[in-house]
Scaffold this motif. Structure first.
Motif, mmCIF file in Angstrom:
data_model
loop_
_atom_site.group_PDB
_atom_site.id
_atom_site.type_symbol
_atom_site.label_atom_id
_atom_site.label_comp_id
_atom_site.label_asym_id
_atom_site.label_seq_id
_atom_site.Cartn_x
_atom_site.Cartn_y
_atom_site.Cartn_z
ATOM 1 N N GLU A 44 13.173 3.163 -6.075
ATOM 2 C CA GLU A 44 13.094 4.439 -5.348
ATOM 3 C C GLU A 44 13.055 4.225 -3.840
ATOM 4 O OE1 GLU A 44 9.425 7.264 -5.280
ATOM 5 O OE2 GLU A 44 10.559 7.739 -7.084
ATOM 6 N N ILE A 45 12.406 3.137 -3.393
ATOM 7 C CA ILE A 45 12.371 2.861 -1.953
ATOM 8 C C ILE A 45 13.457 1.846 -1.574
ATOM 9 C CG2 ILE A 45 9.954 3.485 -1.655
ATOM 10 C CD1 ILE A 45 9.270 0.500 -1.677
ATOM 11 N N LYS A 46 14.477 1.782 -2.455
ATOM 12 C CA LYS A 46 15.725 1.049 -2.181
ATOM 13 C C LYS A 46 15.538 -0.460 -2.080
ATOM 14 C CE LYS A 46 17.918 5.079 -0.078
ATOM 15 N NZ LYS A 46 16.832 6.011 -0.402
ATOM 16 N N ILE A 47 14.624 -0.984 -2.888
ATOM 17 C CA ILE A 47 14.492 -2.422 -3.047
ATOM 18 C C ILE A 47 15.340 -2.846 -4.248
ATOM 19 C CG2 ILE A 47 12.898 -4.313 -3.606
ATOM 20 C CD1 ILE A 47 12.527 -3.198 -0.805
ATOM 21 N N ALA A 216 0.749 -0.278 -5.943
ATOM 22 C CA ALA A 216 -0.002 -1.361 -5.305
ATOM 23 C C ALA A 216 0.701 -2.692 -5.476
ATOM 24 C CB ALA A 216 -1.411 -1.430 -5.899
ATOM 25 N N ALA A 217 1.307 -2.921 -6.636
ATOM 26 C CA ALA A 217 2.023 -4.172 -6.883
ATOM 27 C C ALA A 217 3.209 -4.313 -5.939
ATOM 28 C CB ALA A 217 2.480 -4.235 -8.340
ATOM 29 N N VAL A 218 3.977 -3.243 -5.780
ATOM 30 C CA VAL A 218 5.130 -3.279 -4.869
ATOM 31 C C VAL A 218 4.657 -3.447 -3.432
ATOM 32 C CG1 VAL A 218 7.099 -1.962 -3.985
ATOM 33 C CG2 VAL A 218 6.555 -1.904 -6.432
ATOM 34 N N ASP A 241 -0.386 4.219 0.565
ATOM 35 C CA ASP A 241 0.331 3.896 1.796
ATOM 36 C C ASP A 241 1.560 4.780 1.956
ATOM 37 O OD1 ASP A 241 0.527 1.661 4.005
ATOM 38 O OD2 ASP A 241 2.559 2.008 3.265
ATOM 39 N N LYS A 242 1.923 5.035 3.202
ATOM 40 C CA LYS A 242 3.058 5.913 3.520
ATOM 41 C C LYS A 242 4.390 5.364 3.021
ATOM 42 C CE LYS A 242 3.629 3.897 8.144
ATOM 43 N NZ LYS A 242 3.619 4.152 9.589
#
Length: 245
Positions: A44-47, A216-218, A241-242
């Motif tokens: 989702e955050i493009k990793i 948290a893992a990511v 976190d943001k």
């Protein structure tokens, strides 16, 4: 093994190298209850993510939610099957584990918790991986066999002795929609948390949403400054976190 995506972004600077290939995140057990959420949130955050598990791609998922994930089917206990996946990898999140043993099928705490951590940890070290995130446990439910926690601790100690750049997440119970029983158990515990006489004892080991632990893992994989053993409160703070909003 890592599918290239025009939308995939490079992780933070500490993961960069001179290669033109996008660096990627390895998730062992990426088709499990927690592993799937880790893969989804990272995508989702493009990793760019590579999941390694015996059965590969899970059934019934929405491909759009996992568009930056490559599903690899391999025997984790045979590194020759999957070691190539570690090429150009910036971190490993080891999320393989079981709640109940099935000895007649060779599914034991020793094998699935300790031995899997040993194999993946040694292989990651040999391949020069910079970050290793181990999903351990902070406390177990009263009816959880003692051996479960014993093998989690033994796995933690083994990985620590490898001198990896190691983060150990120690959630307690996880709950989520894929496990209706966990939802019911959490609701019961939340009622107990309303009682001031017991809340102070229960709160440090309270259940967490599976998505919270996945975040948290990511977050830990992407932040080199995080190290050591991470408890329930710290897991919750990291998940807020943001990065994920």
């Amino acid at each position: 093994y890592c599918r290239k995506s025009s939308e995939a972004m490079e992780p933070p600077d500490f993961t960069q190298n001179s290669s033109n290939e996008p660096k990627h995140l390895i998730v062992t057990g990426g088709n499990g209850f927690l592993g799937k959420q880790i893969c989804r949130l990272a995508s989702e955050i493009k990793i760019c993510v590579t999941s390694i598990s015996r059965s590969g791609k899970p059934k019934g998922i929405d491909d759009e939610d996992y568009k930056n994930v490559t599903w690899v089917s391999a025997d984790i206990f045979n590194p020759a099957d999957w070691k190539k996946c570690l090429d150009n990898c910036f971190a490993v999140i080891h999320s393989i584990g079981i709640i109940e043993e099935v000895p007649e099928k060779g599914i034991t705490y020793e094998k699935m918790i300790l031995k899997s951590a040993e194999v993946v940890g040694i292989t990651a070290k040999e391949e020069g991986i910079k970050r290793f995130i181990f999903i351990s446990a902070g406390a177990s439910a009263p009816d959880t066999p003692k051996a479960y926690m014993e093998y989690k601790i033994r796995a933690e100690n083994f990985l620590t002795d490898l001198n990896l750049n190691l983060v150990i997440l120690r959630p307690c119970m996880l709950y989520g929609d894929e496990d209706p029983e966990s939802i019911a158990t959490n609701e019961n515990i939340q009622q107990l948390l309303l009682d001031p006489n017991v809340a102070h004892k229960l709160r440090p080991t309270r259940p967490l949403p599976v998505e919270t632990v996945a975040k948290a893992a990511v977050f830990a994989a992407l932040n080199a400054s995080i190290a050591g053993k991470i408890n329930v409160d710290e897991i919750e703070n990291m998940a807020n976190d943001k990065l994920f909003f």
